[in-house]
Write a protein that holds these residues in place. Sequence first.
Motif, mmCIF file in Angstrom:
data_model
loop_
_atom_site.group_PDB
_atom_site.id
_atom_site.type_symbol
_atom_site.label_atom_id
_atom_site.label_comp_id
_atom_site.label_asym_id
_atom_site.label_seq_id
_atom_site.Cartn_x
_atom_site.Cartn_y
_atom_site.Cartn_z
ATOM 1 N N PHE A 48 147.200 58.717 -4.415
ATOM 2 C CA PHE A 48 148.008 57.529 -4.095
ATOM 3 C C PHE A 48 148.810 57.085 -5.327
ATOM 4 O O PHE A 48 150.016 56.854 -5.254
ATOM 5 C CB PHE A 48 147.099 56.394 -3.599
ATOM 6 N N LEU A 49 148.144 56.997 -6.475
ATOM 7 C CA LEU A 49 148.825 56.545 -7.694
ATOM 8 C C LEU A 49 149.909 57.528 -8.130
ATOM 9 O O LEU A 49 150.949 57.129 -8.667
ATOM 10 C CB LEU A 49 147.818 56.342 -8.826
ATOM 11 N N HIS A 50 149.660 58.804 -7.906
ATOM 12 C CA HIS A 50 150.619 59.845 -8.280
ATOM 13 C C HIS A 50 151.951 59.629 -7.555
ATOM 14 O O HIS A 50 153.019 59.906 -8.085
ATOM 15 C CB HIS A 50 150.027 61.217 -7.911
ATOM 16 N N THR A 107 143.691 60.918 -14.669
ATOM 17 C CA THR A 107 143.160 59.611 -15.059
ATOM 18 C C THR A 107 143.368 59.365 -16.554
ATOM 19 O O THR A 107 143.755 58.271 -16.976
ATOM 20 C CB THR A 107 141.665 59.521 -14.702
ATOM 21 N N GLN A 108 143.117 60.407 -17.339
ATOM 22 C CA GLN A 108 143.319 60.296 -18.783
ATOM 23 C C GLN A 108 144.792 59.999 -19.098
ATOM 24 O O GLN A 108 145.105 59.168 -19.939
ATOM 25 C CB GLN A 108 142.914 61.617 -19.424
ATOM 26 N N MET A 109 145.672 60.684 -18.373
ATOM 27 C CA MET A 109 147.104 60.527 -18.605
ATOM 28 C C MET A 109 147.565 59.103 -18.256
ATOM 29 O O MET A 109 148.281 58.472 -19.034
ATOM 30 C CB MET A 109 147.855 61.589 -17.786
ATOM 31 N N ILE A 110 147.134 58.583 -17.100
ATOM 32 C CA ILE A 110 147.619 57.232 -16.740
ATOM 33 C C ILE A 110 146.997 56.170 -17.645
ATOM 34 O O ILE A 110 147.596 55.136 -17.899
ATOM 35 C CB ILE A 110 147.410 56.861 -15.239
ATOM 36 N N ASN A 111 145.832 56.450 -18.162
ATOM 37 C CA ASN A 111 145.244 55.508 -19.114
ATOM 38 C C ASN A 111 146.095 55.448 -20.385
ATOM 39 O O ASN A 111 146.299 54.378 -20.964
ATOM 40 C CB ASN A 111 143.806 55.915 -19.438
ATOM 41 N N MET A 112 146.620 56.609 -20.778
ATOM 42 C CA MET A 112 147.508 56.663 -21.935
ATOM 43 C C MET A 112 148.817 55.925 -21.647
ATOM 44 O O MET A 112 149.361 55.232 -22.502
ATOM 45 C CB MET A 112 147.755 58.122 -22.282
ATOM 46 N N VAL A 113 149.290 56.057 -20.424
ATOM 47 C CA VAL A 113 150.495 55.333 -20.012
ATOM 48 C C VAL A 113 150.273 53.822 -20.144
ATOM 49 O O VAL A 113 151.115 53.082 -20.657
ATOM 50 C CB VAL A 113 150.877 55.696 -18.549
ATOM 51 N N LYS A 114 149.090 53.377 -19.726
ATOM 52 C CA LYS A 114 148.772 51.940 -19.808
ATOM 53 C C LYS A 114 148.818 51.467 -21.261
ATOM 54 O O LYS A 114 149.363 50.406 -21.563
ATOM 55 C CB LYS A 114 147.393 51.701 -19.195
ATOM 56 N N VAL A 115 148.271 52.286 -22.163
ATOM 57 C CA VAL A 115 148.284 51.932 -23.586
ATOM 58 C C VAL A 115 149.721 51.876 -24.115
ATOM 59 O O VAL A 115 150.074 50.975 -24.879
ATOM 60 C CB VAL A 115 147.439 52.945 -24.405
ATOM 61 N N ARG A 116 150.564 52.826 -23.664
ATOM 62 C CA ARG A 116 151.961 52.837 -24.102
ATOM 63 C C ARG A 116 152.632 51.493 -23.831
ATOM 64 O O ARG A 116 153.464 51.033 -24.600
ATOM 65 C CB ARG A 116 152.712 53.939 -23.365
ATOM 66 N N HIS A 117 152.221 50.844 -22.722
ATOM 67 C CA HIS A 117 152.886 49.607 -22.311
ATOM 68 C C HIS A 117 152.195 48.341 -22.828
ATOM 69 O O HIS A 117 152.565 47.243 -22.430
ATOM 70 C CB HIS A 117 152.991 49.564 -20.781
ATOM 71 N N ASN A 118 151.232 48.492 -23.710
ATOM 72 C CA ASN A 118 150.476 47.327 -24.190
ATOM 73 C C ASN A 118 151.360 46.215 -24.742
ATOM 74 O O ASN A 118 151.097 45.044 -24.530
ATOM 75 C CB ASN A 118 149.492 47.747 -25.299
ATOM 76 N N ASN A 119 152.416 46.596 -25.469
ATOM 77 C CA ASN A 119 153.207 45.572 -26.162
ATOM 78 C C ASN A 119 154.493 45.191 -25.453
ATOM 79 O O ASN A 119 155.418 44.659 -26.074
ATOM 80 C CB ASN A 119 153.514 46.021 -27.587
ATOM 81 N N SER A 158 155.523 42.767 -11.655
ATOM 82 C CA SER A 158 155.370 44.200 -11.413
ATOM 83 C C SER A 158 154.416 44.808 -12.441
ATOM 84 O O SER A 158 153.584 45.667 -12.112
ATOM 85 C CB SER A 158 156.740 44.870 -11.500
ATOM 86 N N ARG A 159 154.518 44.351 -13.668
ATOM 87 C CA ARG A 159 153.653 44.866 -14.727
ATOM 88 C C ARG A 159 152.182 44.544 -14.439
ATOM 89 O O ARG A 159 151.304 45.391 -14.623
ATOM 90 C CB ARG A 159 154.065 44.264 -16.070
ATOM 91 N N ILE A 160 151.921 43.337 -13.951
ATOM 92 C CA ILE A 160 150.541 42.964 -13.608
ATOM 93 C C ILE A 160 150.006 43.939 -12.550
ATOM 94 O O ILE A 160 148.883 44.437 -12.651
ATOM 95 C CB ILE A 160 150.478 41.508 -13.093
ATOM 96 N N GLY A 161 150.850 44.235 -11.546
ATOM 97 C CA GLY A 161 150.431 45.145 -10.473
ATOM 98 C C GLY A 161 150.153 46.546 -10.981
ATOM 99 O O GLY A 161 149.114 47.143 -10.671
ATOM 100 N N ILE A 162 151.059 47.078 -11.786
ATOM 101 C CA ILE A 162 150.883 48.428 -12.321
ATOM 102 C C ILE A 162 149.595 48.504 -13.145
ATOM 103 O O ILE A 162 148.794 49.428 -13.001
ATOM 104 C CB ILE A 162 152.101 48.826 -13.203
ATOM 105 N N ARG A 163 149.367 47.493 -13.982
ATOM 106 C CA ARG A 163 148.181 47.517 -14.849
ATOM 107 C C ARG A 163 146.896 47.323 -14.051
ATOM 108 O O ARG A 163 145.843 47.857 -14.411
ATOM 109 C CB ARG A 163 148.308 46.487 -15.978
ATOM 110 N N MET A 164 146.991 46.562 -12.975
ATOM 111 C CA MET A 164 145.816 46.396 -12.116
ATOM 112 C C MET A 164 145.479 47.732 -11.448
ATOM 113 O O MET A 164 144.314 48.147 -11.428
ATOM 114 C CB MET A 164 146.107 45.316 -11.066
ATOM 115 N N LEU A 165 146.486 48.414 -10.911
ATOM 116 C CA LEU A 165 146.233 49.682 -10.216
ATOM 117 C C LEU A 165 145.657 50.721 -11.175
ATOM 118 O O LEU A 165 144.665 51.387 -10.869
ATOM 119 C CB LEU A 165 147.517 50.233 -9.584
ATOM 120 N N ILE A 166 146.276 50.866 -12.347
ATOM 121 C CA ILE A 166 145.774 51.858 -13.306
ATOM 122 C C ILE A 166 144.393 51.442 -13.809
ATOM 123 O O ILE A 166 143.450 52.240 -13.830
ATOM 124 C CB ILE A 166 146.739 52.029 -14.506
ATOM 125 N N GLY A 167 144.270 50.185 -14.207
ATOM 126 C CA GLY A 167 143.006 49.691 -14.758
ATOM 127 C C GLY A 167 141.860 49.865 -13.769
ATOM 128 O O GLY A 167 140.752 50.265 -14.151
#
Length: 364
Positions: A48-50, A107-119, A158-167
């Motif tokens: 689904f996330l893909h 999963t590892q890859m999207i977790n890295m994506v989440k970190v990329r967007h931290n700031n 939108s950012r809250i949603g993306i981070r919720m789904l990945i998180g």
Amino acid sequence: MASEPVARAVAEEVGRWGSMKQTGVTLRYMMEFGSRPTQRNLLLSAQFLHKELPIRFARRALELDSLPFGLSNKPAILKVRDWYLDSFRDIRYFPEVRSRNDELAFTQMINMVKVRHNNVVPTMALGVQQLKKELGRSRKVPFEFDEIDEFLDRFYMSRIGIRMLIGQHVALHDPKPEPGVIGLINTRLSPIQVAQAACEDARSVCLREYGSAPDINIYGDPNFTFPYVTLHLHLMLFELVKNSLRAVQERYMNSDKDVPPVRIIVADGEEDVTIKVSDEGGGIPRSGLPRIFTYLYSTAKNPPELDRPNTEGVTMAGYGFGLPISRLYARYFGGDLQIISMEGYGTDAYLHLSRLGDSEEPLP
Ligand code: ADP
Ligand code: MG
């Protein structure tokens, strides 16, 4: 550097994905689905996330490219746009997820994506702050910033949603979750407990800033629990309590009167859990009320420099994001945030959290 034709192909792909329909989920759905984190379900979730995440990243990348007043060309905004494009590419071109190993790599890859967007939040703010300064200099009349504020609301929502789904997906891989915890959701969250933790954090920031901090009294049933995302509730209460502490502190700092405590009341209704943060910090003038939910509006005397990294969230006040972002978090799961002020006396913030968990993510 990507060659011209490659860049054009990616741009076309972003355009195509950016016009596809997003699919929202509800708190209840995430909870029910996540209560059985079997291999099969994790695979379904990854699939689904893909498909879903590239749509969401593409939409934001497109919008970042077409902002008014030349905002799109500010270096900070270009940087954020590139993060969105990189993440679009990383996910869109990840091979189909079919096996357990694919799923783990994904999963590892999207977790890295989440970190990329931290700031993203302070970086966006830096771009907007630069634009505001320029426009403020070039115009005599006060500038209407509604368009930018509406964009930021969509963008951060939108950012809250993306981070919720990945998180949520990443957290479902926890081999030993605490009892009652499903990914990021605590099915037995005690608002009193979260309030206590948020108050402790807010008071310590206040102590550091002013050398003292008003007391806080919390009222409500300590045994009452409901399902919610601890992280979100903590963040909202932390922001509201900081605002109240600051108002009370600044009003009573140089007086010998007793400092009135901030009061937090938790009410468990059938539809909503409502948390009121109430202070006697002097309130907000009625003329200022329409602006408190806009970005970068702050009455703090020494706004922190936004280009100094790693200060996000740990300052008492000054970014002007506390209220608008908290309201987005509340609305994300169908709740809301209201501020009622009595100028000359104090402020009540009403945080409404929808109990039913059936409201679908708002998808800008
Ligand atoms: P910041 O705290 O960084 O200034 P916020 O979005 O949290 O940004 O708040 C915006 C402004 O709203 C504050 O600067 C302040 O002027 C006003 N405000 C918010 N909460 C209160 C409160 N409880 N009492 C008085 N003023 C408040
Ligand atoms: Mg604040």
